[in-house]
Design a protein around this motif. Sequence first.
Motif, PDB file in Angstrom:
ATOM      1  N   LEU A  13     -48.012  26.476 -34.905  1.00 11.17           N
ATOM      2  CA  LEU A  13     -48.596  26.273 -36.299  1.00 11.17           C
ATOM      3  C   LEU A  13     -50.102  26.664 -35.919  1.00 11.17           C
ATOM      4  O   LEU A  13     -50.805  26.023 -36.467  1.00 11.17           O
ATOM      5  N   LEU A  15     -53.028  30.286 -35.999  1.00 12.26           N
ATOM      6  CA  LEU A  15     -53.650  31.255 -36.826  1.00 12.26           C
ATOM      7  C   LEU A  15     -52.503  31.975 -37.438  1.00 12.26           C
ATOM      8  O   LEU A  15     -52.449  32.070 -38.690  1.00 12.26           O
ATOM      9  N   ILE A  16     -51.414  32.520 -36.647  1.00  9.74           N
ATOM     10  CA  ILE A  16     -50.496  33.340 -37.294  1.00  9.74           C
ATOM     11  C   ILE A  16     -49.547  32.607 -38.197  1.00  9.74           C
ATOM     12  O   ILE A  16     -49.436  33.243 -39.160  1.00  9.74           O
ATOM     13  N   ARG A  38     -46.529  21.772 -30.991  1.00 14.62           N
ATOM     14  CA  ARG A  38     -46.339  20.895 -29.667  1.00 14.62           C
ATOM     15  C   ARG A  38     -47.148  19.724 -29.698  1.00 14.62           C
ATOM     16  O   ARG A  38     -46.507  18.887 -29.375  1.00 14.62           O
ATOM     17  N   SER A  39     -48.357  19.879 -30.136  1.00  9.50           N
ATOM     18  CA  SER A  39     -49.067  18.680 -30.018  1.00  9.50           C
ATOM     19  C   SER A  39     -49.120  17.871 -31.136  1.00  9.50           C
ATOM     20  O   SER A  39     -49.242  18.577 -32.541  1.00  9.50           O
ATOM     21  N   THR A  42     -52.116  18.941 -33.606  1.00  3.48           N
ATOM     22  CA  THR A  42     -52.035  20.115 -34.373  1.00  3.48           C
ATOM     23  C   THR A  42     -50.836  19.936 -35.617  1.00  3.48           C
ATOM     24  O   THR A  42     -51.146  20.378 -36.543  1.00  3.48           O
ATOM     25  N   VAL A  72     -45.517  31.109 -31.104  1.00  3.50           N
ATOM     26  CA  VAL A  72     -46.052  30.364 -30.086  1.00  3.50           C
ATOM     27  C   VAL A  72     -46.578  31.640 -29.186  1.00  3.50           C
ATOM     28  O   VAL A  72     -46.227  32.621 -29.106  1.00  3.50           O
ATOM     29  N   VAL A  97     -43.691  36.722 -33.762  1.00  2.00           N
ATOM     30  CA  VAL A  97     -44.626  37.408 -33.888  1.00  2.00           C
ATOM     31  C   VAL A  97     -45.469  37.656 -32.490  1.00  2.00           C
ATOM     32  O   VAL A  97     -46.627  38.258 -32.565  1.00  2.00           O
ATOM     33  N   SER A  99     -46.924  39.089 -29.197  1.00  2.00           N
ATOM     34  CA  SER A  99     -47.824  40.515 -29.082  1.00  2.00           C
ATOM     35  C   SER A  99     -47.230  41.407 -28.053  1.00  2.00           C
ATOM     36  O   SER A  99     -47.728  42.571 -28.145  1.00  2.00           O
ATOM     37  N   ALA A 125     -52.488  41.835 -36.784  1.00  3.27           N
ATOM     38  CA  ALA A 125     -53.454  41.264 -37.672  1.00  3.27           C
ATOM     39  C   ALA A 125     -53.773  40.225 -36.864  1.00  3.27           C
ATOM     40  O   ALA A 125     -52.900  39.335 -36.397  1.00  3.27           O
ATOM     41  N   GLY A 131     -55.433  28.082 -34.007  1.00  2.00           N
ATOM     42  CA  GLY A 131     -55.222  26.830 -34.553  1.00  2.00           C
ATOM     43  C   GLY A 131     -54.824  26.885 -36.199  1.00  2.00           C
ATOM     44  O   GLY A 131     -55.216  27.879 -36.831  1.00  2.00           O
TER      45      GLY A 131
HETATM   46  P1  NAP Z   1     -52.747  29.807 -31.874  1.00  2.57           P
HETATM   47  O1  NAP Z   1     -53.553  29.688 -32.865  1.00  2.57           O
HETATM   48  O2  NAP Z   1     -53.326  29.561 -30.641  1.00  2.57           O
HETATM   49  O3  NAP Z   1     -51.252  29.041 -31.911  1.00  2.57           O
HETATM   50  C1  NAP Z   1     -50.231  28.784 -31.192  1.00  2.57           C
HETATM   51  C2  NAP Z   1     -49.308  27.593 -31.667  1.00  2.57           C
HETATM   52  O4  NAP Z   1     -48.302  27.634 -30.538  1.00  2.57           O
HETATM   53  C3  NAP Z   1     -50.163  26.340 -31.546  1.00  2.57           C
HETATM   54  O5  NAP Z   1     -49.548  25.626 -32.813  1.00  2.57           O
HETATM   55  C4  NAP Z   1     -49.516  25.646 -30.436  1.00  2.57           C
HETATM   56  O6  NAP Z   1     -49.484  24.201 -30.499  1.00  2.57           O
HETATM   57  C5  NAP Z   1     -48.101  26.209 -30.179  1.00  2.57           C
HETATM   58  N1  NAP Z   1     -47.769  26.303 -28.840  1.00  2.57           N
HETATM   59  C6  NAP Z   1     -48.470  26.704 -27.700  1.00  2.57           C
HETATM   60  N2  NAP Z   1     -47.827  26.543 -26.401  1.00  2.57           N
HETATM   61  C7  NAP Z   1     -46.590  25.868 -26.967  1.00  2.57           C
HETATM   62  C8  NAP Z   1     -45.508  25.709 -26.280  1.00  2.57           C
HETATM   63  N3  NAP Z   1     -45.375  25.487 -24.870  1.00  2.57           N
HETATM   64  N4  NAP Z   1     -44.441  25.019 -26.925  1.00  2.57           N
HETATM   65  C9  NAP Z   1     -44.638  24.856 -28.167  1.00  2.57           C
HETATM   66  N5  NAP Z   1     -45.524  25.370 -29.041  1.00  2.57           N
HETATM   67  C10 NAP Z   1     -46.675  25.919 -28.360  1.00  2.57           C
HETATM   68  O7  NAP Z   1     -51.902  31.233 -31.543  1.00  2.57           O
HETATM   69  P2  NAP Z   1     -51.752  32.569 -32.481  1.00  2.57           P
HETATM   70  O8  NAP Z   1     -52.970  33.256 -32.682  1.00  2.57           O
HETATM   71  O9  NAP Z   1     -51.181  31.977 -33.814  1.00  2.57           O
HETATM   72  O10 NAP Z   1     -50.653  33.271 -31.772  1.00  2.57           O
HETATM   73  C11 NAP Z   1     -49.164  32.908 -31.810  1.00  2.57           C
HETATM   74  C12 NAP Z   1     -48.560  34.195 -31.351  1.00  2.57           C
HETATM   75  O11 NAP Z   1     -49.107  35.353 -32.133  1.00  2.57           O
HETATM   76  C13 NAP Z   1     -48.667  34.519 -30.154  1.00  2.57           C
HETATM   77  O12 NAP Z   1     -47.438  35.053 -29.501  1.00  2.57           O
HETATM   78  C14 NAP Z   1     -49.582  35.767 -30.111  1.00  2.57           C
HETATM   79  O13 NAP Z   1     -49.335  36.816 -28.987  1.00  2.57           O
HETATM   80  C15 NAP Z   1     -49.110  36.525 -31.411  1.00  2.57           C
HETATM   81  N6  NAP Z   1     -50.315  37.244 -32.128  1.00  2.57           N
HETATM   82  C16 NAP Z   1     -51.375  36.692 -32.175  1.00  2.57           C
HETATM   83  C17 NAP Z   1     -52.426  37.346 -32.782  1.00  2.57           C
HETATM   84  C18 NAP Z   1     -53.847  37.153 -32.891  1.00  2.57           C
HETATM   85  O14 NAP Z   1     -54.672  38.029 -32.833  1.00  2.57           O
HETATM   86  N7  NAP Z   1     -54.398  35.928 -32.577  1.00  2.57           N
HETATM   87  C19 NAP Z   1     -52.120  38.427 -33.490  1.00  2.57           C
HETATM   88  C20 NAP Z   1     -50.887  39.091 -33.543  1.00  2.57           C
HETATM   89  C21 NAP Z   1     -49.811  38.339 -32.774  1.00  2.57           C
HETATM   90  P3  NAP Z   1     -50.679  23.303 -30.170  1.00  2.57           P
HETATM   91  O15 NAP Z   1     -51.599  23.528 -30.964  1.00  2.57           O
HETATM   92  O16 NAP Z   1     -49.986  21.944 -30.466  1.00  2.57           O
HETATM   93  O17 NAP Z   1     -50.838  23.469 -28.561  1.00  2.57           O
END
Ligand code: NAP
Length: 306
Positions: A13, A15-16, A38-39, A42, A72, A97, A99, A125, A131
């Motif tokens: 849960l 940014l994406i 996970r937490s 969050t 994730v 989603v 990367s 994007a 978060g």
């Molecule tokens: P984020 O804001 O850091 O959120 C990640 C989420 O995943 C958090 O809710 C986290 O939970 C959860 N998580 C992390 N490790 C986990 C685990 N081992 N088991 C269960 N849940 C877990 O990341 P995001 O930017 O949304 O990115 C998510 C995905 O989108 C990634 O695969 C990334 O490669 C992809 N993506 C990112 C972008 C970008 O610019 N940010 C763009 C396109 C695609 P907690 O908060 O509880 O730790």
Amino acid sequence: MPVIYDRVALIGLGLIASSIALAAKRAGCVGEITGYARSSDTRDTARELDLCTVCDTAAAAVRDADLVILCVPVGAMDSVMAEIAPALKAGAVLSDVGSTKLSVIAAVEPHLPESVHFIPAHPLAGTEHSGPRAGFAELYDNRWCILVPPEGADRDQVARLADFWHALGANTDEMDADHHDLVLAVTSHAPHLIAYTMVGVADDLSRVTDSEVIKYSAAGFRDFTRIAASDPTMWRDVFLHNKDATLEILGRFTEELFALQRAIRQGDGDHLHAYFTRTRAIRRGIIEAGQDTDAPNFGRTPGGAK
Ligand code: NAP
């Protein structure tokens, strides 16, 4: 807008995922959204923001979902899949989603029930924030989401997933996983590594003080710092999971850098001018494609960041 999926589950849960939830609500294209992170911190934040129905286990979130999206870090896809696979509904669509695509497919497929349609995806994007509080409904507007359907995928399900992303504001394209990983190594992964390096170099250089680096950052450095502020977990996983393509592009980058270094040492202004003329045209192409603003300095107001 008609409902495209009755029930969508978001695993992770950040940014994406939070942006998906907000954009889907804006569009009115889903019935109910469930989610899991996970937490408990969050999960509590997501509840406070009223992003979706937050569940205390990933399995509970995906039960009865017509579309499940793994949001994730790519290094966590394997363990998350092991947890949710037995709870996935027959006939559901499973997407992500992440990367990187080859590594996500390798992590997900061994757990995949036969009755579930797996259609990997990657929305191009994001921001440097992470978060659930970082999400916003407009994140996907006029951005691309690349769908990576495996051979033999159900075309109706692929079209339905594309419709979902269109409802969120995105355009869609299809690619195979191999090509996706190479394209992203050029457009995203190598640039991030270069930004991380440049910011690291400035941090290490003792002859220029930290306060000078910060004070004079508008000369170009601050644009690197935005990228280099991106989430360390996400980016560690990206480099570990798109190793081959990133190393190939970095190899080419190093060769070009040496050529430019030689041109500077030899005073070869023609080489530098021709090179910078070619690169300027790329920026014009990005603006013409509607992927950035034409305003000077990314539209920042004079003297201040926008
Ligand atoms: P984020 O804001 O850091 O959120 C990640 C989420 O995943 C958090 O809710 C986290 O939970 C959860 N998580 C992390 N490790 C986990 C685990 N081992 N088991 C269960 N849940 C877990 O990341 P995001 O930017 O949304 O990115 C998510 C995905 O989108 C990634 O695969 C990334 O490669 C992809 N993506 C990112 C972008 C970008 O610019 N940010 C763009 C396109 C695609 P907690 O908060 O509880 O730790």
